[in-house]
Design a protein around this motif. Structure first.
Motif, mmCIF file in Angstrom:
data_model
loop_
_atom_site.group_PDB
_atom_site.id
_atom_site.type_symbol
_atom_site.label_atom_id
_atom_site.label_comp_id
_atom_site.label_asym_id
_atom_site.label_seq_id
_atom_site.Cartn_x
_atom_site.Cartn_y
_atom_site.Cartn_z
ATOM 1 N N GLU A 263 0.812 -1.217 0.000
ATOM 2 C CA GLU A 263 0.000 0.000 0.000
ATOM 3 C C GLU A 263 0.848 1.271 0.000
ATOM 4 O O GLU A 263 0.348 2.350 0.316
ATOM 5 C CB GLU A 263 -0.977 0.011 1.172
ATOM 6 N N HIS A 264 2.137 1.148 -0.313
ATOM 7 C CA HIS A 264 3.057 2.292 -0.384
ATOM 8 C C HIS A 264 3.055 3.105 0.902
ATOM 9 O O HIS A 264 3.160 4.329 0.872
ATOM 10 C CB HIS A 264 2.729 3.193 -1.577
ATOM 11 N N ARG A 265 2.970 2.430 2.024
ATOM 12 C CA ARG A 265 2.928 3.123 3.321
ATOM 13 C C ARG A 265 3.905 2.486 4.284
ATOM 14 O O ARG A 265 4.202 1.317 4.191
ATOM 15 C CB ARG A 265 1.527 3.143 3.900
ATOM 16 N N ILE B 143 2.786 7.965 3.403
ATOM 17 C CA ILE B 143 2.147 7.236 2.304
ATOM 18 C C ILE B 143 2.537 7.905 0.992
ATOM 19 O O ILE B 143 2.358 9.114 0.822
ATOM 20 C CB ILE B 143 0.621 7.215 2.470
ATOM 21 N N HIS C 250 1.958 7.169 9.695
ATOM 22 C CA HIS C 250 2.420 6.560 8.448
ATOM 23 C C HIS C 250 2.733 7.642 7.431
ATOM 24 O O HIS C 250 2.014 8.636 7.327
ATOM 25 C CB HIS C 250 1.326 5.671 7.850
#
Length: 164
Positions: free
Chosen positions: A63-65, A110, A108
């Protein structure tokens, strides 16, 4: 890996001339390589070396996080420095921050679609520079030796960090 024993008289183990030359060349390369890669990234993608690696690190995650604290470790950056850098990337629309859904004490980072697109545009030029500066000047045996040396040095660093 066991440590090399110190001489019994507890005198410093000075570097030999060959070791000193190796160390000087290695230290110079450690200083110059990130600068050379950073110059290319700045010119071609308007990104610093650490900004590129933070974006690349996020792109590799589900999830690119990633938690900011983990990203700081990945980027080898202090939390406060990373926070300032993420703020700059947020202003450019490349990253956003959200509370960690599993633990609100964490945040986070992102990677946004715009950030991913910019990274995708920047990657070919960066990889070409890495290839030119590192891979194209070493033969396969030298690359194997470089990888092995890097792994062994990293293991030794981990060993000393665990002793803190």
């Amino acid at each position: 890996m066991p440590e090399k024993p110190r001489p019994s008289n507890d005198q410093p183990r000075w570097l030999t001339p060959a070791e000193r030359e190796t160390w000087q060349q290695f230290a110079m390369m450690l200083h110059r390589l990130p600068a050379a890669l950073g110059a290319q990234l700045q010119q071609d993608a308007d990104l610093s070396y650490i900004e590129y690696y933070a974006l690349a690190g996020l792109s590799d995650q589900p999830e690119h996080r990633m938690r900011m604290s983990d990203l700081a470790v990945l980027a080898n950056s202090e939390q406060s420095r990373l926070s300032h850098m993420i703020s700059r990337l947020e202003r450019r629309g490349f990253v956003r921050r959200e509370p960690d859904p599993t633990n609100g004490r964490y945040t986070h980072a992102i990677l946004t679609e715009a950030g991913h697109a910019h990274l995708t545009e920047a990657a070919p030029g960066h990889v070409a520079r890495v290839r030119d500066l590192v891979f194209d000047v070493l033969d396969p045996a030298e690359l194997d030796n470089l990888r092995t040396a890097a792994e062994r040095i990293s293991e030794r660093i981990d060993h000393w960090e665990q002793r803190k």
